[in-house]
Enzyme design. Structure first.
Site, PDB file in Angstrom:
ATOM      1  N   GLU A  84       0.808  -1.213   0.000  1.00 28.11           N
ATOM      2  CA  GLU A  84       0.000   0.000   0.000  1.00 28.11           C
ATOM      3  C   GLU A  84       0.849   1.274   0.000  1.00 28.11           C
ATOM      4  O   GLU A  84       0.337   2.361  -0.290  1.00 28.11           O
ATOM      5  CB  GLU A  84      -0.926   0.014   1.220  1.00 28.11           C
ATOM      6  CG  GLU A  84      -2.062  -1.004   1.160  1.00 28.11           C
ATOM      7  CD  GLU A  84      -3.084  -0.689   0.091  1.00 28.11           C
ATOM      8  OE1 GLU A  84      -3.109   0.467  -0.397  1.00 28.11           O
ATOM      9  OE2 GLU A  84      -3.844  -1.588  -0.292  1.00 28.11           O
ATOM     10  N   GLU A 115       7.778 -21.698   7.663  1.00 25.80           N
ATOM     11  CA  GLU A 115       8.159 -20.828   8.765  1.00 25.80           C
ATOM     12  C   GLU A 115       9.164 -21.474   9.711  1.00 25.80           C
ATOM     13  O   GLU A 115       9.740 -20.809  10.563  1.00 25.80           O
ATOM     14  CB  GLU A 115       6.927 -20.403   9.563  1.00 25.80           C
ATOM     15  CG  GLU A 115       6.306 -21.505  10.393  1.00 25.80           C
ATOM     16  CD  GLU A 115       5.124 -21.026  11.209  1.00 25.80           C
ATOM     17  OE1 GLU A 115       5.174 -21.178  12.435  1.00 25.80           O
ATOM     18  OE2 GLU A 115       4.161 -20.486  10.622  1.00 25.80           O
TER      19      GLU A 115
END
Length: 300
Positions: A84, A115
């Site tokens: 953004e 992960e």
């Protein structure tokens, strides 16, 4: 196997122990009540957040980058915040970068095993040539994600600045962070579902990190988003509206000035308020690092 029983994010919430017996309305009321605790948990760590923002700002101002590293929900929140920044503040796409365990495709389809690798976190930082000029925010609700720890350890090894963002006290990532941000929103409504309160807390912190850093970089005029990129009809209309609010001119005049400056709201505002052309506006903004109020004082 990792013993997670002691983690704050894994505790059982006594307020929601009978949630499966309640009406729909009572369940959403209960969730809403728990969500109210998130903002309070953020308030408790505001000084730490401010210190992190100042550190990020100094590195961005010096030509460095802000890098997010996370897995699962935490990684996706980092990616959401990063993507953004260019349309909102007209910064380069490589100024704020999000690394997600498992790669970009893990944004759509979970790759939970990714992960668990310390090495993968370090490798992903090496791939983008992370240096001592950059800042890394390691995001992990549990504060123990190996991918994040590996990234933070590598960042420190090359002199980069490290910030840990978790919802767990005395977490593992706090041990490798220059600054540790750890709001405590309390046990989740559904035990262990850290996409809920913990995710909301992380999103609120990430909003602050980038938004305030961009304000300090001169990306706003007052509270107006003057550095937006007018790349679609909605953003064109928003640019026109921002110019009108900043200057008091009509929409027609705002559009006329915007067409003279490649639809840069920042330049259009300075051109109107400073009564100058596009070239003079660009020169003044460059002189004062994009800060309209300083450029305007200079032109007057």
């Amino acid at each position: 196997m990792v013993d997670i029983k002691q983690l704050d994010t894994e505790q059982r919430n006594p307020n929601t122990s009978d949630i499966d017996k309640l009406s729909t309305l009572d369940v959403v009321r209960l969730i809403n009540s728990e969500d109210k605790k998130v903002a309070e948990s953020i308030e408790a760590v505001l000084p730490t957040i401010a210190s992190a923002i100042d550190a990020i700002y100094e590195r961005l101002k010096g030509g460095g980058r802000l890098i997010y590293a996370g897995a699962g929900t935490s990684g996706r929140l980092g990616l959401l915040d990063a993507v953004e920044c260019p349309p909102t503040f007209s910064v380069d796409y490589d100024m704020v970068i999000a690394l997600l365990a498992g790669g970009p495709e893990a944004f759509i389809k979970a790759k939970e095993g990714a992960e668990d690798s310390l090495e993968l976190g370090a490798e992903d930082l090496k791939a983008i040539n992370f240096t001592s000029k950059d800042a890394l925010v390691g995001i992990a609700a549990s504060g123990r994600t190996p991918y994040v720890i590996g990234a933070m350890q590598y960042a420190r090894s090359v002199g980069g600045f490290t910030i840990g963002l978790s919802c767990t006290r005395d977490s593992e990532i706090s041990q490798v962070a220059d600054i540790d941000i750890s709001p405590q929103p309390g046990p989740e409504v559904i035990t262990g579902s850290t996409r809920m309160k913990s995710g909301t807390a992380q999103k609120m912190v990430l909003n602050m990190l980038t938004t305030v850093a961009m304000i300090k970089l001169g990306k706003t005029y007052g509270n107006l988003m003057v550095d937006l990129k007018a790349t679609n009809e909605k953003l064109v209309s928003r640019a026109v509206n921002i110019v009108c609010m900043a200057t008091g001119v009509s929409e027609q005049r705002a559009k006329e000035e915007l067409t003279k400056c490649e639809f840069s709201a920042k330049n259009a505002i300075l051109m109107i308020l400073g009564n100058v052309g596009y070239e003079a506006s660009k020169e003044a903004l460059c002189k004062f690092d994009g800060r309209i109020y300083l450029a305007l004082d200079y032109l007057k």
